[in-house]
Each structure stands twice: as structure tokens, then as C-alpha cells.
Design a protein around this motif. Structure first.
Motif, PDB file in Angstrom:
ATOM      1  N   MET A   1       0.912  -1.263   0.024  1.00 36.71           N
ATOM      2  CA  MET A   1      -0.049  -0.075  -0.089  1.00 36.71           C
ATOM      3  C   MET A   1       0.627   1.371   0.066  1.00 36.71           C
ATOM      4  O   MET A   1       2.019   1.258   0.385  1.00 36.71           O
ATOM      5  CB  MET A   1      -1.027  -0.133   1.159  1.00 36.71           C
ATOM      6  N   ILE A   2       0.331   2.355  -0.653  1.00 35.65           N
ATOM      7  CA  ILE A   2       1.117   3.713  -0.497  1.00 35.65           C
ATOM      8  C   ILE A   2       0.323   4.681   0.533  1.00 35.65           C
ATOM      9  O   ILE A   2      -0.826   4.596   0.507  1.00 35.65           O
ATOM     10  CB  ILE A   2       0.921   4.253  -2.041  1.00 35.65           C
ATOM     11  N   GLU A   3       1.314   5.191   1.015  1.00 38.67           N
ATOM     12  CA  GLU A   3       0.866   6.300   2.202  1.00 38.67           C
ATOM     13  C   GLU A   3       0.600   7.648   1.491  1.00 38.67           C
ATOM     14  O   GLU A   3       1.727   8.246   0.996  1.00 38.67           O
ATOM     15  CB  GLU A   3       1.690   6.500   3.419  1.00 38.67           C
ATOM     16  N   ALA A   4      -0.570   7.750   0.818  1.00 37.62           N
ATOM     17  CA  ALA A   4      -0.814   8.969   0.215  1.00 37.62           C
ATOM     18  C   ALA A   4      -0.659  10.111   1.226  1.00 37.62           C
ATOM     19  O   ALA A   4      -1.737  10.181   1.984  1.00 37.62           O
ATOM     20  CB  ALA A   4      -1.759   9.287  -0.782  1.00 37.62           C
ATOM     21  N   GLU A   5       0.163  11.163   1.280  1.00 40.80           N
ATOM     22  CA  GLU A   5       0.016  12.023   2.290  1.00 40.80           C
ATOM     23  C   GLU A   5       0.542  13.314   1.628  1.00 40.80           C
ATOM     24  O   GLU A   5       1.514  13.617   0.889  1.00 40.80           O
ATOM     25  CB  GLU A   5       1.060  11.712   3.342  1.00 40.80           C
ATOM     26  N   LEU A   6       0.035  14.436   2.304  1.00 41.26           N
ATOM     27  CA  LEU A   6       0.379  15.776   2.215  1.00 41.26           C
ATOM     28  C   LEU A   6       0.750  16.438   3.695  1.00 41.26           C
ATOM     29  O   LEU A   6       0.143  16.051   4.409  1.00 41.26           O
ATOM     30  CB  LEU A   6      -0.458  16.626   1.225  1.00 41.26           C
ATOM     31  N   VAL A 128       1.087  18.250  14.399  1.00 43.98           N
ATOM     32  CA  VAL A 128       2.339  17.796  14.875  1.00 43.98           C
ATOM     33  C   VAL A 128       3.140  18.919  15.304  1.00 43.98           C
ATOM     34  O   VAL A 128       3.282  20.131  14.629  1.00 43.98           O
ATOM     35  CB  VAL A 128       3.266  17.342  13.787  1.00 43.98           C
ATOM     36  N   ARG A 129       3.751  18.791  16.351  1.00 42.62           N
ATOM     37  CA  ARG A 129       4.818  19.816  16.916  1.00 42.62           C
ATOM     38  C   ARG A 129       6.123  19.030  17.286  1.00 42.62           C
ATOM     39  O   ARG A 129       5.991  18.127  17.850  1.00 42.62           O
ATOM     40  CB  ARG A 129       4.416  20.494  18.071  1.00 42.62           C
ATOM     41  N   VAL A 130       7.192  19.479  16.735  1.00 43.89           N
ATOM     42  CA  VAL A 130       8.662  18.869  16.886  1.00 43.89           C
ATOM     43  C   VAL A 130       9.220  20.091  17.929  1.00 43.89           C
ATOM     44  O   VAL A 130       9.292  20.951  17.275  1.00 43.89           O
ATOM     45  CB  VAL A 130       9.277  18.454  15.708  1.00 43.89           C
ATOM     46  N   LEU A 138       0.457  19.919   9.945  1.00 43.83           N
ATOM     47  CA  LEU A 138      -0.384  19.229   9.570  1.00 43.83           C
ATOM     48  C   LEU A 138      -0.028  18.153   8.689  1.00 43.83           C
ATOM     49  O   LEU A 138       0.205  18.562   7.419  1.00 43.83           O
ATOM     50  CB  LEU A 138      -1.830  19.836   9.445  1.00 43.83           C
ATOM     51  N   GLU A 139      -0.391  16.847   9.134  1.00 42.94           N
ATOM     52  CA  GLU A 139      -0.238  15.741   7.907  1.00 42.94           C
ATOM     53  C   GLU A 139      -1.559  15.184   7.766  1.00 42.94           C
ATOM     54  O   GLU A 139      -2.212  14.839   8.653  1.00 42.94           O
ATOM     55  CB  GLU A 139       0.848  14.703   8.753  1.00 42.94           C
TER      56      GLU A 139
END
Length: 188
Positions: A1-6, A128-130, A138-139
Motif C-alpha cells: 500500500m501507498i501512504e498518500a500524504e500531504l 504535529v509539533r517537533v 499538519l499531516e
């Protein structure tokens, strides 16, 4: 499977949080990520990733072993992803080191995850905060077959727009590269 992500930099985190809270209940989790590579950086050179992630949530702690292949979409950075839960984090770290892999970088991500259905797809949105980086990210992702990546990215862009994220907010910035750069600048 592909993780389609922006991924996007979030200009108005409180507003995006409010809109996400309208879609589903968020889960606060802290990720401890360790990325492995060969001594000569062969995985990075092939655009592949090998990661051990320990997720600390309010009710449990779990560890995941993830392999991501090379990008199938340059603009988004979407990759094939293979992930499995493991029982013993230290055993997995020891196994990878025993196989000749070395920790390339380790860092923490503080996340708020939202799972919801939109446009006929199961989606995962993660604020997300790093701690080592400025800003909030935002992912937004969904799992698809390779032939469906373009359509999935179209749907992801539409959901991002509903959340107040525009095309100018999108970034291909990698946390690994950003944290490495931050650490280099901090020691310079």
C-alpha cells in the motif's frame, strides 16, 4: 500500500484544531522516532526509510517498525509503507543494530491524531509539533493502491482546504532533515 500524504505548515493552529475537533475526537500521543540507515547512508541514498517508533498515548505504549520505499509521487513525497507492531522495542533496536544498521537520527514528535471518513476514504490527520522545530505541522494521509495516488491526493487537498490549509501552506520539508539542520546550527 501507498501512504498518500500531504504535509503543511499551519498558520492558525487553533482554527485547524477546532475544525478537526468537529470531525472526530483527537488522540494526544508522543512519538519517539529512531531512523536507521547503513553506515554509508544507502537507505537515504535510495530514498528509503527504516524507522522504529514508540508511541506513548494516554492509555498505552506501543512500538511500530516501519519501512518506507522510495517516493512514487515527487511533489507529495508519498511512499509505499509497510508497518507492523512489535512487542519489544529494545529487541527490535538490538536486531537492527545486529544487522548492521545504525541510528541515523532520533527525535520526538508531539501529536494530536484524528481518524475520520471523508470522500469515501479513511483519513488520518495529525497535528504535529517537533520541540526542536518552530511551528505546527499538519499531516493528512490515506492508504491507497499505487494506481489511486493521484485521486487520493486530490481528495486530501480538498479536505485540507476545508481545514483552512491552502496550497501555499504545503511543504515537502522532512522532519529528519529539519532536525539535522537545527542540530548542526545549534552546534555551529
Amino acid at each position: 500500500m501507498i501512504e498518500a500524504e500531504l504535509k503543511a505548515r499551519v498558520r492558525a493552529p487553533e482554527e485547524v484544531l477546532r475544525r478537526l475537533d468537529q470531525r472526530s475526537e483527537g488522540r494526544v500521543e508522543v512519538y519517539q522516532d529512531t531512523y536507521y540507515d547503513t553506515v554509508d547512508g544507502a537507505l537515504d541514498a535510495r530514498d528509503e526509510e527504516l524507522r522504529v517508533r514508540t508511541v506513548h498515548g494516554p492509555d498505552d505504549t506501543r512500538t511500530l517498525l516501519t519501512y518506507k520505499g522510495a517516493r512514487v509521487d515527487e511533489e507529495s513525497g508519498s511512499k509505499p509503507e509497510h508497518e507492523t507492531r512489535v512487542q519489544d522495542a529494545e529487541a527490535v533496536h538490538a536486531t537492527l543494530r545486529g544487522l548492521g544498521y545504525v541510528p541515523a537520527i532520533a527525535f520526538e514528535k508531539r501529536c494530536r491524531n484524528y481518524t475520520f471518513q471523508s470522500r469515501g476514504r479513511q483519513m488520518l490527520a495529525t497535528l504535529v509539533r517537533v520541540p526542536e522545530l518552530d511551528g505546527t505541522f499538519l499531516e493528512l494521509e490515506t492508504q491507497v493502491e499505487e494506481k489511486d495516488v493521484a485521486a487520493a491526493l486530490h481528495d486530501i487537498r480538498a479536505v485540507l482546504a476545508e481545514l483552512g490549509i491552502g496550497p501555499d501552506d504545503l511543504t515537502s520539508e522532512l522532519y529528519t532533515a529539519s532536525v539535522k539542520a537545527h542540530r548542526l546550527n545549534a552546534t555551529a
